[in-house]
Each structure stands twice: as structure tokens, then as C-alpha cells.
Design a protein around this motif. Sequence first.
Motif, PDB file in Angstrom:
ATOM      1  N   GLN A   1      56.079  47.799  56.489  1.00 14.07           N
ATOM      2  CA  GLN A   1      55.502  46.766  55.628  1.00 14.07           C
ATOM      3  C   GLN A   1      56.598  45.793  55.220  1.00 14.07           C
ATOM      4  N   MET A   2      56.263  44.508  55.253  1.00 15.61           N
ATOM      5  CA  MET A   2      57.212  43.501  54.810  1.00 15.61           C
ATOM      6  C   MET A   2      56.468  42.286  54.282  1.00 15.61           C
ATOM      7  N   GLU A   3      57.180  41.520  53.483  1.00 10.74           N
ATOM      8  CA  GLU A   3      56.690  40.215  53.046  1.00 10.74           C
ATOM      9  C   GLU A   3      57.306  39.184  53.990  1.00 10.74           C
TER      10      GLU A   3
ATOM     11  N   LYS B   1      58.894  56.644  62.992  1.00  9.12           N
ATOM     12  CA  LYS B   1      58.020  57.332  62.046  1.00  9.12           C
ATOM     13  C   LYS B   1      58.527  57.078  60.625  1.00  9.12           C
ATOM     14  N   GLY B   2      57.733  57.511  59.659  1.00 11.45           N
ATOM     15  CA  GLY B   2      58.133  57.362  58.267  1.00 11.45           C
ATOM     16  C   GLY B   2      57.727  56.015  57.691  1.00 11.45           C
ATOM     17  N   ARG B   3      58.067  55.813  56.456  1.00 10.63           N
ATOM     18  CA  ARG B   3      57.735  54.585  55.744  1.00 10.63           C
ATOM     19  C   ARG B   3      58.942  53.658  55.790  1.00 10.63           C
ATOM     20  N   ASP B   4      58.731  52.445  56.253  1.00 12.11           N
ATOM     21  CA  ASP B   4      59.817  51.477  56.444  1.00 12.11           C
ATOM     22  C   ASP B   4      59.557  50.257  55.567  1.00 12.11           C
ATOM     23  N   LEU B   5      60.330  50.154  54.479  1.00 13.64           N
ATOM     24  CA  LEU B   5      60.173  49.041  53.532  1.00 13.64           C
ATOM     25  C   LEU B   5      61.453  48.216  53.423  1.00 13.64           C
ATOM     26  N   ARG B   6      62.272  48.237  54.458  1.00 15.81           N
ATOM     27  CA  ARG B   6      63.562  47.556  54.394  1.00 15.81           C
ATOM     28  C   ARG B   6      63.429  46.057  54.168  1.00 15.81           C
TER      29      ARG B   6
ATOM     30  N   ARG C   1      67.211  37.480  58.428  1.00 14.76           N
ATOM     31  CA  ARG C   1      66.617  38.818  58.453  1.00 14.76           C
ATOM     32  C   ARG C   1      66.438  39.294  59.892  1.00 14.76           C
ATOM     33  N   ASN C   2      66.528  40.594  60.092  1.00  9.00           N
ATOM     34  CA  ASN C   2      66.402  41.159  61.435  1.00  9.00           C
ATOM     35  C   ASN C   2      64.966  41.235  61.920  1.00  9.00           C
TER      36      ASN C   2
END
Length: 303
Positions: A151-153, A186-191, A214-215
Motif C-alpha cells: 500500500q502506498m500514497e 509476502k507480508g505487509r509493505d508500507l514503506r 521514490r523507488n
Amino acid sequence: MVQYVIFSESLRCYYKTSICSKATIVIFIINMFTFFVPFLLAYKTQGLWQKTDHYREQPEVHFKYDYFVLLEADKIEKPVICTTFPSLVYVTEVYDTCRSIKVREEDHNKDGLNDKIIFEVEADLDTYENVYAVTVILIFNYKLHSYSQFQMESAGWIECHSPFGGAKLHVTTDLRLRQRQPLRHKGRDLRFNTTLSMESELGLSSFLQAYAERNVTTRLDNIYSTWTRGKAAGDPFKFSLGINIPEETILYTPGFWQIIKMAWVQYLSLLYLSILVSRRVKHFILDNRLVHNIKVQPWKHMH
């Protein structure tokens, strides 16, 4: 009576020698090459350890109702600025002449994911005033679910110019994902789920520069724009932006078991060929007695 084979088995020959002998050393070396050469070939062909992989997924995208709209007209010192960024609302209030802003999210195939977002603006201008440039920044909530819960903005930016004053601008574009590094498997990625905001109307370049560093980002691509001339006196300027949300190819880092599975399949396919070759080499060396050995043939002991 007709007879047919219902079962068969092979007779095996045994080659014997002492432990400390040339035959033992030769067979040991051949066995080492049999198992090592396939690994070396798979490794040197750049495909043994899978570093990245990809999959297809349509993202879940929602408009966050954060936007920045800049219309440059005949009066350079008095542009039209409409925004919901908290740091700009009060500063640009005097320039906000937007009559209406409409947003519509469309799900064409009813799968619960938006296929298109339509952003429409109507802005009042002075009599006989025309718009020559339009700059728009929209903020989205972008999610992926198939592998990692990403998830990202994210933002979409578009800028259109015309040497002739326009009464209406219609733009159709795609919201595309841009990656400089793969996502997790996998997992939750909120970087990258950080709030995007612009500090001042003069900080547009700084905002875009920081966002571009940003990457993982989104951008508006495949842009088709149509300017309509001939605005009647007193009519508002109309801007329509249709954003398609297509399926994306997502780059990600595979997990441990996926890496082992792919490496094991490659290694076994080469190992099978290596075993066939090594067996022929062993038969040639031992049958021609290039090294001392005793061949035991089971059928000679049968009565």
C-alpha cells in the motif's frame, strides 16, 4: 497359443576393485564431475538463483480527494489555483475560482476494482479570458494484494499547454506503476505509504523532484489531450481528465522456497543428461579394462 510379456527386469553387471586402486580414483572423479558440472552450467547461465520474478495484477486504486489544479490564463499574475492541500488552501483562496470539481470512480467489469477515475473541473474566468496551460496533481491510494499486502500514497501529474486560448481541455491517460526495485513476496509493505503534500504553490518542482526520487511511484502515461477553442464570454473553462487503471506487471523478490524450487528443476534437468553421459564413459573405461577391475556377470552363475 499367443504369448506376451507381462513383466521384465534387467540383469545388472557388477564391476569390482579394491578401495586403493586406479579404478576407484577414476570412478570417484567421474562421479564428482557428474554432479558438479550440471550445477556449474546452471549457475554460469545466470538462471540458477532466481533474483526477481513478476506477476500480473490489477491494482486497487482510489482517489483520495487531494488535488492541485493550476490554470494559467491571460493574466499571468492571476492564475486559477484550486487545491485541497492543507498548507495551500488559505494561501491560494483568493485564486480559487473553481465553480465545481467532480470525481467519479467506475468499475466496468464489476470485480470490485476501479477501472477508471474521471476528474472534472469548471473554473470561472474574467470575460474574454482564455486558458493556455493546465497543471494538475492528483493523489491516490494504491494497493496490491496478490503477493505482499502493498500500500502506498501515490500521485499522478499532468501538464498541458496550447499556444491558443482554450475553452475546454479533455485528457485521457493511464495510471501506470513505476518500480526501481522489486516488491516483497509476502507480508505487509508500507514503506511508501507516506503523506504527499505540497508546501506552497511555488514548490511544484520540489514536490515532483522529491516524489520522483521514490523507488516505487505511479505516473500518468499514454496521454491523449484535446483542446477546444472558442470560449464564449462568461463561460467557464472546462477540464476533463479520464484516468484508466490497467492491469500491471509487478516485479517482486521471490521467497526462499520458490528460489529452491526453480533451482532444483534446472539442476535435475541437467543432472539427468550428465548421468547418461557419465554412465557411457564408465562403461567404456571398465569394459575396455583401461583400469583394472573384475566384471561380475550374474547370468554366468545361473543353472
